[in-house]
Scaffold this motif. Structure first.
Motif, short mmCIF file in Angstrom:
data_model
loop_
_atom_site.label_atom_id
_atom_site.label_comp_id
_atom_site.label_asym_id
_atom_site.label_seq_id
_atom_site.Cartn_x
_atom_site.Cartn_y
_atom_site.Cartn_z
N THR C 97 -10.61 1.09 8.60
CA THR C 97 -10.60 1.37 10.04
C THR C 97 -11.53 0.43 10.79
OG1 THR C 97 -10.16 3.69 9.63
CG2 THR C 97 -11.11 3.13 11.77
N GLU C 98 -12.74 0.30 10.27
CA GLU C 98 -13.67 -0.58 10.97
C GLU C 98 -13.11 -1.99 11.06
OE1 GLU C 98 -17.96 -0.11 9.86
OE2 GLU C 98 -17.09 1.52 8.71
N ASN C 99 -12.51 -2.45 9.99
CA ASN C 99 -12.00 -3.81 10.00
C ASN C 99 -10.87 -4.00 11.01
OD1 ASN C 99 -13.17 -5.86 8.04
ND2 ASN C 99 -13.18 -3.97 6.85
N THR C 122 -5.64 3.46 13.47
CA THR C 122 -5.53 2.50 12.38
C THR C 122 -4.34 2.84 11.50
OG1 THR C 122 -7.90 2.27 12.40
CG2 THR C 122 -6.77 1.43 10.48
N ARG C 123 -4.22 4.13 11.17
CA ARG C 123 -3.08 4.54 10.34
C ARG C 123 -1.78 4.16 11.02
NH1 ARG C 123 -5.61 9.55 10.07
NH2 ARG C 123 -7.12 9.57 8.37
N ILE C 131 2.22 0.36 5.43
CA ILE C 131 1.09 0.65 4.54
C ILE C 131 0.59 2.04 4.83
CG2 ILE C 131 -1.11 -0.18 3.67
CD1 ILE C 131 -0.71 -2.70 5.18
N ASP C 132 0.38 2.78 3.76
CA ASP C 132 -0.19 4.11 3.91
C ASP C 132 -1.34 4.21 2.94
OD1 ASP C 132 -0.72 6.70 4.50
OD2 ASP C 132 0.90 7.51 3.23
N ILE C 133 -2.53 3.96 3.43
CA ILE C 133 -3.70 4.00 2.55
C ILE C 133 -4.79 4.82 3.20
CG2 ILE C 133 -3.34 1.80 1.38
CD1 ILE C 133 -5.15 0.51 3.43
N ASP C 134 -5.81 5.11 2.39
CA ASP C 134 -6.97 5.82 2.92
C ASP C 134 -7.77 4.85 3.77
OD1 ASP C 134 -9.21 7.21 3.50
OD2 ASP C 134 -9.91 7.44 1.44
N VAL C 135 -7.71 5.05 5.08
CA VAL C 135 -8.34 4.07 5.97
C VAL C 135 -9.85 4.20 6.00
CG1 VAL C 135 -6.34 3.79 7.46
CG2 VAL C 135 -8.02 5.58 7.96
N ARG C 136 -10.39 5.26 5.38
CA ARG C 136 -11.84 5.39 5.35
C ARG C 136 -12.45 4.62 4.20
NH1 ARG C 136 -13.11 11.18 7.35
NH2 ARG C 136 -11.23 11.61 8.50
N ALA C 137 -11.63 4.26 3.23
CA ALA C 137 -12.16 3.59 2.04
C ALA C 137 -12.58 2.16 2.40
CB ALA C 137 -11.11 3.57 0.94
N ARG C 138 -13.44 1.63 1.57
CA ARG C 138 -13.86 0.25 1.78
C ARG C 138 -12.67 -0.69 1.66
NH1 ARG C 138 -19.23 -0.04 -1.98
NH2 ARG C 138 -20.34 1.57 -0.84
N LEU C 139 -12.61 -1.63 2.57
CA LEU C 139 -11.51 -2.59 2.54
C LEU C 139 -11.50 -3.34 1.20
CD1 LEU C 139 -9.27 -4.03 4.18
CD2 LEU C 139 -10.97 -5.78 4.66
N THR C 144 -5.86 -8.15 -2.43
CA THR C 144 -5.83 -9.23 -1.44
C THR C 144 -4.67 -9.04 -0.47
OG1 THR C 144 -6.32 -10.53 -3.39
CG2 THR C 144 -6.19 -11.70 -1.31
N ALA C 145 -3.55 -8.59 -1.00
CA ALA C 145 -2.37 -8.43 -0.14
C ALA C 145 -2.65 -7.43 0.97
CB ALA C 145 -1.18 -7.98 -0.97
N ILE C 146 -3.19 -6.30 0.58
CA ILE C 146 -3.49 -5.28 1.58
C ILE C 146 -4.48 -5.84 2.60
CG2 ILE C 146 -4.55 -3.02 1.97
CD1 ILE C 146 -2.33 -2.27 0.37
N GLN C 147 -5.48 -6.55 2.10
CA GLN C 147 -6.47 -7.10 3.01
C GLN C 147 -5.82 -8.06 3.99
OE1 GLN C 147 -10.10 -8.47 1.23
NE2 GLN C 147 -10.03 -6.94 -0.39
N GLN C 148 -4.91 -8.87 3.47
CA GLN C 148 -4.21 -9.82 4.33
C GLN C 148 -3.43 -9.07 5.42
OE1 GLN C 148 -3.88 -13.54 3.80
NE2 GLN C 148 -3.37 -13.16 5.92
N LEU C 149 -2.78 -8.00 4.99
CA LEU C 149 -2.01 -7.23 5.96
C LEU C 149 -2.92 -6.56 6.99
CD1 LEU C 149 0.69 -5.73 3.60
CD2 LEU C 149 1.06 -7.37 5.44
#
Ligand SMILES: Nc1ncnc2c1ncn2[C@@H]1O[C@H](COP(=O)(O)OP(=O)(O)OP(=O)(O)O)[C@@H](O)[C@H]1O
Ligand SMILES: Nc1ncnc2c1ncn2[C@@H]1O[C@H](COP(=O)(O)OP(=O)(O)OP(=O)(O)O)[C@@H](O)[C@H]1O
Ligand SMILES: [Mg+2]
Ligand SMILES: [Mg+2]
Lengths: 301, 330, 508, 334
Positions: C97-99, C122-123, C131-139, C144-149
């Motif tokens: 989320t922060e990112n 963010t969700r 993408i459906d991920i826990d947005v509170r978790a650390r990026l 890498t793919a998720i981070q890129q997205l």
């Protein structure tokens, strides 16, 4: 209201809040209290403030919390230790100040604490100056002064006592006055440097013996003859200094004895017995020169 | 979104084992003290312990923010000494002049640090090392190398020597309020988040368009102001401005922050855990004093140093053990 | 129509070495504009000048008809330029989320961040990318793919008038690329201009309206995509004739010519915990074995396990006939394994060291004589590899950080080739590498295998895998699930193998 | 088909001129500061241009320089070592204990050897401890070395019971007072160490790994770099050198003061290393830069003292000079 009383008992819980242990003098003082403890019936709580006045107050606080009967306090600074004195008094604990005192404008002997046991630092400096004036053989005295830790009360007082006397004599000039932090190594380094800048120096006044010994080393390394072409004078009366006097490298050291344990015991017992105690139990500082150094060296620390 | 509170707590603990370690250690040490020494849990000891440690807690809080950006502030001890002198000089005018005066003086040093670091791009370690020397010299110069007594007549000494509602020392109460405010800033404002982001990656933060310089200036000025507040407590609690105090405070503040689980590389950090870290380290001194009082062994000053170092070692071992388990779990 | 961005005659040099000379770029509002060029052509530098990261030495930049005053990324964002930089620029220690929201958090009372709202938004933004991920978790806990997205999602969510994407697909798989294209198209539909940098020409044809080509710091051409061909673009990029290029194929692998040799490595049922659970692999000498799978299927984990980075929790590895369980990379290297990592920036280069020092890093034990480095041999070797791999560097003592991404990659490849490993593991060896360099790297790999060594090739590009690998082991969720044998593999077959098993899993 | 790389720039080959120019620029700040200091002193400080001034400064700078070089290696790995002063105290406390023991009295040569070797071994062990904390337990360097910073000096004082140990031992004192070719022994020693370390950093595998670890630890590890041993090695060398410095201080004074030996040395050493061009984030190890930095710090100290500047003002001046020296370097780098 007067001072808190002290009842007469076989054993006392006694607090000794040392300010620091980074020089031989303090270590000897602490040892003296430990050595006295048994014979005087003390259950001694000794703390060490590692050079911090604030921590020394906190140490006193923790002793008060532990319920001491008597407090012996060598206050690191004149003013910051006043709260410690006040708190002890509020807790009904008689306090004796050791070797340094607190600001008399705020905390008074006989009222806030029982008494101050110790020497007069200003007087020590004065006596060194007087001895120097008498024994200096040259015409013009060119003086280098090695000061103690910047801002500490012995440094300030020993400078004042000495400088005030010298200011009245035209043939004496203090050409440099720098801190050597009461330490031998610093004393040496500072002396090495000052000797370069002032090669004509012929008197070195150090605020304690450790720096005086360092200065002697610096003089010798530079090919000078301490004791002959440069007069070294200082304060404390340590074994090394007495040896230097015997060896003819040093002129005088005014005693500033760290052995306060026995005196503390004596004064405390008198107080418990109800006698009135002088507001300042002044320690008679001897003066060591080539005349008496040899006979006193064995008792020195 | 349907997370229950319980789940959140578990998650919190799993994600924050480093901060858990410090709380655990703190509780253990307190229990040890309570069981071993009489009067350890007495009101007098607790109040005086907190009053004395208020200075260290507030400095650690400022340091925590600096460290979260990946920086460091070595000047805090000297700045506190400097501001204690300022406060002492201002004490005759009362708290309402002396308190802002001291805090502003501290903030000014923080601003100098910020200038060195942000505008002149000097590494924080060196910049604040220089400020440390400068503040120490400055404190000695303005005080004429002597301690400066405060005015006992004004309300100045209330702050450091009296208690709110007769129980809680004013100093610790104020620190508690500061802590809550800082906690809000960190957790709930974009400034706080920027601070963390900078520590996590300064270049990235710049490219993300964050106000990096503003946040960096903020943390150094904050740290300076916190040191100023500590100096205020110092003058008020001990009745004097002390140019020679503060030696080594920066290291104990850094240790508190790290023991509290904040990474020195930045990007992570917690206000409450930093407080716990400061309390933990302060407690060691208190316990050592009580241990001396038991008279079974008398710990000389140097033994105390050895023990303090050893204790830090144990806490850190404990912390790394806990957090390495953390890595295995996830 | 007035162009949205007009950059003219841009020049920029880094410590005296020119990166841009007379570069031009013109973007029309609402168009999707491609930017291509070989590694080091200056694409990223041009972008960074536009967004205020670097200051230009000369030239004019106009944005929306005005002289641009942008002098920092922040100002660029404010002006309406959102950028996804080539080097992932996110903060892995902070939450997703922060990112995404950083700098634009929803607020309550004007100051306090409304976290619930931030998470929700963010969700929502991420869901556009499937993408459906826990947005509170650390990026950093995501691939890498998720981070890129996430980086893309952040940029797209900024309501910009221009979105710049510098190689956004370099670590995305086919599906994710498709999603991205959908997003690009919707941006376009909303009138947002997109500047799209990529080495994948197919992508340009799929989304771009126009393409600007750069070579050696200069703009060499602007073409309408509808009126051009891949070949023409390549010819522009390389500065050569279309005919010359036509004479060659599109990858340099070519089929394996020889029969595979003796068995080199066997991994039986190995595992390193959650992310690599059950993995089997055989590699023969003279063979390229591909690892296929979706992003996050555990390919990198498998490579790390073989190289001794992560300790095995289960299973056995036999290498060159002997049991092998290297404790650490150093031991693996000594046994004759090399590993080119996928993350060039954080696991590959040592930025402040020179090309020479970077190149010989893995070889040091062999270059050491009496604790000293054999300087002469070192220099010979480095000169050799710079020449044979065509590494573009001013001299071998230039810091590697000053090289373009593709050239850095070549240095790293040389680092491993120089150790002459029996088994070379390559994780995305051509990621972020231009067409020319890619072909070179591919041909180097093939040459290497032909000398009787083995290669494990991990690639998210199906084309590369299908044409390059002799066999492909397909992974899924940390397990090896099937194997395909060349010749005969088609992209379709590979996609099916990956998808097929997936469907089974889901329906089971 | 063959593809030649984009031409235009010469590939490969060497370009030494650029490298040298670059290095010079980096050291510019320090050298400028040095020249300014020298000129100022020559003009204003009484008797500055004397040989004895040189002796004094060399003998005083040697310890800072020796420790600063060790610090430079540690900083090159991205670490920092706060414990150098404490290690000096520890080594310094051990030496007199050993050569004043009965055994050493009986066998002077053996005793003297042991009095030098054992403290240095203990110092090295301290370094291994620091290095192990940092590399194996992954504790952050400031904190890892804070442990010995606090307790190392305590251990030294426990060993000596807090007492100052004074002695007369000309052979041992040679370490601090001896002269070779008319210049102080410790100056030569510092120079010899510098040459050796320069060789280690520039030419050996260890040196290369050292810079690699500092530059990008992950990458170094994945390229087979022995990250742990390199870090432990750096801390060990640093502590070993601190041990030498501790012995020198004791030797000059003919006295070992565990409470004071090496006090605040960490700050001087770090400042010297950084003024000399070390980067705190690691990856760079300018050995001669550290010596330059140490000389600057020493000269500042000398200048202020010799000109009678009060301690407190001197502190402020020192602060400004550190900031300026680093700032000049910083701008030159861009
Ligand atoms: N910060 C820098 N310092 C020095 N040189 C640089 C820097 N950034 C880029 N360069 C140089 O500028 C040139 C252009 O690099 P740039 O990154 O713009 O290329 P690119 O076209 O984006 O390549 P790629 O496709 O590999 O990403 C290269 O020669 C590179 O070495
Ligand atoms: N640092 C990490 N922490 C937690 N999970 C991770 C981490 N890195 C990767 N993962 C997850 O582990 C799984 C396997 O990741 P891995 O990187 O091995 O996949 P991959 O197939 O190599 O993909 P890629 O093509 O992105 O390299 C994925 O689900 C990924 O999200
Ligand atoms: Mg690029
Ligand atoms: Mg991968």
């Amino acid at each position: 209201d007067g001072l808190p009383p002290l009842e007469q008992k076989d054993t006392y819980t006694v607090g000794f809040a040392q300010m620091e242990s980074n020089n031989p003098w303090r270590i000897a003082e602490t040892k003296s209290f430990h050595d006295t403890a048994e014979s005087c019936g003390w259950n001694l709580i000794a703390t060490d403030a590692a050079g911090s006045a604030a921590k020394q107050v906190a140490d006193v606080d923790s002793m008060i919390a532990q319920g001491i009967d008597v407090l012996f306090l060598p206050p690191r600074e004149e003013k910051p230790l006043i709260p410690a004195v006040m708190k002890a008094r509020a807790a009904g604990i008689p306090t004796f100040l050791i070797d340094r005192s607190v600001d008399p404008a705020v905390a008074k002997p006989g009222e806030h604490f029982v008494s101050f046991l110790g020497s007069d630092f200003i007087d020590q400096g004065r006596r060194v100056a007087e001895w120097t004036l008498e024994n200096f053989e040259g015409e013009q005295g060119i003086i280098v002064e090695l000061e103690g830790t910047t801002g500490s009360s012995p440094a300030n007082d020993r400078r004042k006592g000495f400088d005030d006397v010298m200011a009245q004599h035209d043939n004496m000039t203090i050409v440099a006055s720098q801190t050597g932090d009461f330490a031998r190594d610093m004393g040496r380094q500072v002396m090495e440097t000052l000797l370069q800048a002032h090669p004509d120096v012929n008197i070195v006044y150090a605020h304690n013996d450790e720096m005086a010994i360092g200065a002697i080393q610096a003089l010798e390394l530079a090919g000078r003859k301490p004791g002959e072409d440069v007069l070294v004078v200082s304060i404390d009366g340590t074994r090394d200094a007495l040896q230097a006097i015997i060896d003819g490298k040093m002129g005088v050291t005014v005693e500033s004895s760290p052995f306060f344990g026995p005196l503390a015991c004596e004064v405390m017992n008198k107080y418990a017995a109800g006698e009135t105690i002088e507001p300042w139990v002044q320690v008679q500082d001897r003066i060591f020169t080539v005349d008496n150094a040899a006979e006193n060296i064995d008792a020195a620390y | 979104m349907l997370d229950t509170d319980a789940l959140d707590l578990r998650k919190y603990l799993a994600g924050n084992t480093q901060t858990t370690a410090v709380w655990l250690a703190l509780i253990l040490l307190i229990l040890f003290g309570l069981l071993r020494y009489d009067n350890f849990g007495g009101a007098y000891n607790i109040a005086s312990f907190l009053n004395y440690n208020a200075m260290f807690i507030v400095i650690s809080l400022g340091m925590c923010f600096v460290i979260m950006t990946g920086g460091i502030d070595l000047s805090v001890g000297s700045v506190a000494a400097f501001t204690s002198v300022v406060a002492a000089y201002l004490s005759p005018y009362g708290l309402d002049v002396a308190a802002p005066g001291a805090i502003l003086a501290g903030a000014a040093f923080g601003a100098v640090n910020a200038l060195f670091i942000i505008a002149m791009r000097i590494p924080p370690f060196i910049a604040t090392l220089a400020t440390m020397l400068g503040a120490k010299g400055g404190a000695l110069v303005i005080s004429g190398a002597e301690t400066i007594g405060v005015d006992w007549g004004s309300n100045f000494t209330k702050l450091g020597m009296e208690k709110a509602f007769g129980t809680i020392p004013w100093a610790i109460l104020i620190v508690a309020i500061v802590a809550v405010l800082l906690w809000i800033v960190l957790e709930k404002t974009s400034l706080g988040r920027t601070v963390l982001a900078i520590g996590g990656g300064e270049d990235a933060s710049i490219l993300m368009g964050l106000k990096v310089n503003r946040a960096k200036a903020f943390v150094y000025i904050l740290s300076g102001a916190c040191a100023g507040m500590a100096g205020l407590f110092l003058a008020s609690g001990f009745g004097a401005g002390q140019p020679l105090e503060g030696i080594g405070w920066e290291l104990s503040a850094i240790a508190s922050v790290v023991v509290g689980g904040t990474l020195l590389t930045g990007g992570l950090g917690s206000v409450p855990a930093t407080i716990a870290g400061a309390l933990l380290l302060g407690l060691v001194f208190n316990i050592l004093n009580f241990e001396n009082g038991r008279g079974t062994i008398s710990l000389s000053a140097y033994w105390q140093m050895v023990i303090r170092g050893g204790f830090l070692f144990v806490v850190i071992l404990f912390q790394t053990r806990v957090s390495s388990q953390d890595q295995k779990v996830s | 129509m007035q162009p949205l961005v007009s950059m003219q005659g841009i020049e920029k040099s880094f410590s005296g070495v020119p990166a841009l000379r007379a570069a031009d770029l013109e973007l029309a509002p609402g168009e999707v504009h491609g930017l291509i060029g070989q590694n080091g052509a200056g694409k990223s530098t041009l972008i960074k000048i536009l967004t205020g990261v670097y200051r230009r030495d000369a030239g004019t930049v106009r944005f929306d008809g005005q002289d641009s005053t942008v002098s920092s990324p922040r100002e660029a964002q404010v002006a309406g330029i959102a950028t996804i930089y080539q080097e992932l620029n996110l903060v892995p220690l902070r939450s997703v989320t922060e990112n995404v929201m950083m700098g634009y958090e929803p607020k309550r009372l004007g100051v306090l961040v409304d976290w619930n709202e931030a998470h929700r938004r963010t969700r929502e933004i991420l869901s556009r990318f499937g993408i459906d991920i826990d947005v509170r978790a650390r990026l950093g806990s995501y691939s890498t793919a998720i981070q890129q997205l996430v980086a893309i999602a952040r940029a797209v969510s900024l309501d910009a008038r221009l979105v710049i994407m510098d190689e956004p697909t370099s670590s995305l798989d086919a599906n994710e690329v498709k999603t991205l294209f959908g997003v690009v198209k919707s941006l376009k539909a909303a009138g947002v201009c997109v500047l799209y940098v990529s080495h994948f020409l197919d992508e340009l044809f799929a989304v771009c309206d126009r393409v600007t080509t750069m070579r050696d710091g200069q703009t060499v051409g602007v073409r309408n995509i509808a009126e051009t061909s891949k070949l023409e673009l390549i010819a522009d990029m390389l500065g050569r004739n279309v005919e010359d290029i036509q004479a060659a194929g599109m990858t340099e692998f070519g089929g394996g010519t020889k029969e595979p040799g003796e068995i080199l490595l066997t991994a039986n049922d190995i595992s390193t915990g959650n992310r690599l659970r059950k993995f089997d692999l055989n590699v023969h000498r003279g063979e390229i074995v591909g690892l296929g799978g979706l992003l996050g299927s555990g390919r990198t984990e498998a490579a790390r396990a073989l190289f001794g980075v992560d300790p095995l929790t289960k299973g056995r590895v036999t290498f060159k006939g002997a049991g092998s369980e290297p404790e650490n990379p150093a031991a693996a290297i000594a046994e004759g394994i090399g590993f080119l990592t996928e993350d060039r920036k954080s696991e590959g280069i040592i930025p402040d060291m020179s090309v020479r020092e970077n190149l010989t890093l893995a070889l040091l034990p062999k270059l050491t004589r009496n604790a000293q480095i054999d300087r002469k041999r070192e220099q010979e070797l480095v000169a050799h590899y710079i020449k044979s791999l065509g590494i573009k560097t001013s001299d071998m003592d230039q810091p590697i950080r000053e090289l373009s991404g593709g050239n850095q990659q070549k240095v790293l490849l040389a680092r491993w080739l120089a150790t002459q490993p029996d088994l070379l593991i390559l994780d995305e060896p051509t990621r972020g590498v231009d067409v020319g360099a890619k072909l070179e790297i591919q041909s180097i790999i093939r040459d290497y295998v032909d000398q009787g060594f083995g290669v494990v090739l991990i690639s998210s590009e199906f084309e590369e895998l299908v044409e390059g690998a002799d066999r492909i082991v397909v992974l899924q969720d940390g397990c090896s699930v099937s194997e395909l044998q060349n010749p005969g593999i088609t992209e379709n077959a590979l996609v099916k193998a990956i998808a097929h098993h997936h469907d089974q899993e889901v329906s089971a | 088909m063959t593809m030649t790389p984009a031409t235009g720039k010469k590939a490969g080959g060497t370009m030494p001129a650029r490298g040298i120019l670059f290095r010079n620029l980096r050291h510019h700040g320090g050298i400028v500061a040095l020249i300014v200091l020298l000129v100022f002193n020559a003009l204003f400080t009484p008797n500055f241009l004397h040989l004895q001034t040189l002796f004094v400064n060399i003998s005083q700078v040697a310890t800072i320089a020796i420790v600063a070089m060790g610090m430079t290696l540690v900083i090159a790995t991205g670490g920092i070592d706060l414990s150098v002063g404490a290690v000096m105290a520890l080594a310094g406390a051990l030496a007199p204990l050993i050569f004043q023991s009965e055994f050493a009295m009986a066998y002077p040569v053996l005793g003297l050897t042991a009095a030098i070797a054992l403290p240095l071994a203990v110092a090295a062990i301290c370094g291994v401890f620091n290095g192990a904390m940092v590399s194996i337990l992954r504790v952050q360097p400031i904190i890892a070395t804070l442990i010995l910073f606090i307790s190392g000096r305590g251990i030294a004082q426990v060993l000596t019971n807090g007492n100052l140990q004074t002695f007369k031992n000309p052979a041992f004192s040679y370490l601090g007072t001896g002269k070779i070719l008319g210049l102080p022994f410790q100056g030569w020693l510092a120079l010899a160490i510098a040459v050796l370390l320069y060789w280690v950093v520039r030419r050996t595998t260890f040196g290369r790994y050292l810079l690699a670890v500092g530059g990008n630890e992950q990458a170094a590890r994945l390229s087979g770099g022995p990250v742990r041993s390199v870090k432990i090695g750096a801390y060990m060398i640093c502590a070993f050198l601190s041990g030498i410095a501790g012995l020198i201080v004791v030797a000059i004074n003919s006295a070992s003061d565990a409470a004071r030996n090496g006090n605040l040395m960490e700050l001087d050493a770090i400042a010297a290393a950084v003024v000399g061009g070390a980067l705190l984030q690691g990856g760079r190890a300018p050995i001669f830069g550290a010596i330059l930095g140490a000389i600057i710090i020493q000269l500042v100290k000398y200048t202020l003292l010799a000109n009678g500047i009060q301690d407190e003002v001197a502190l402020i001046a020192k602060a400004l000079i550190i900031v300026l020296a680093v700032y000049v370097q910083q701008t030159r780098k861009e």
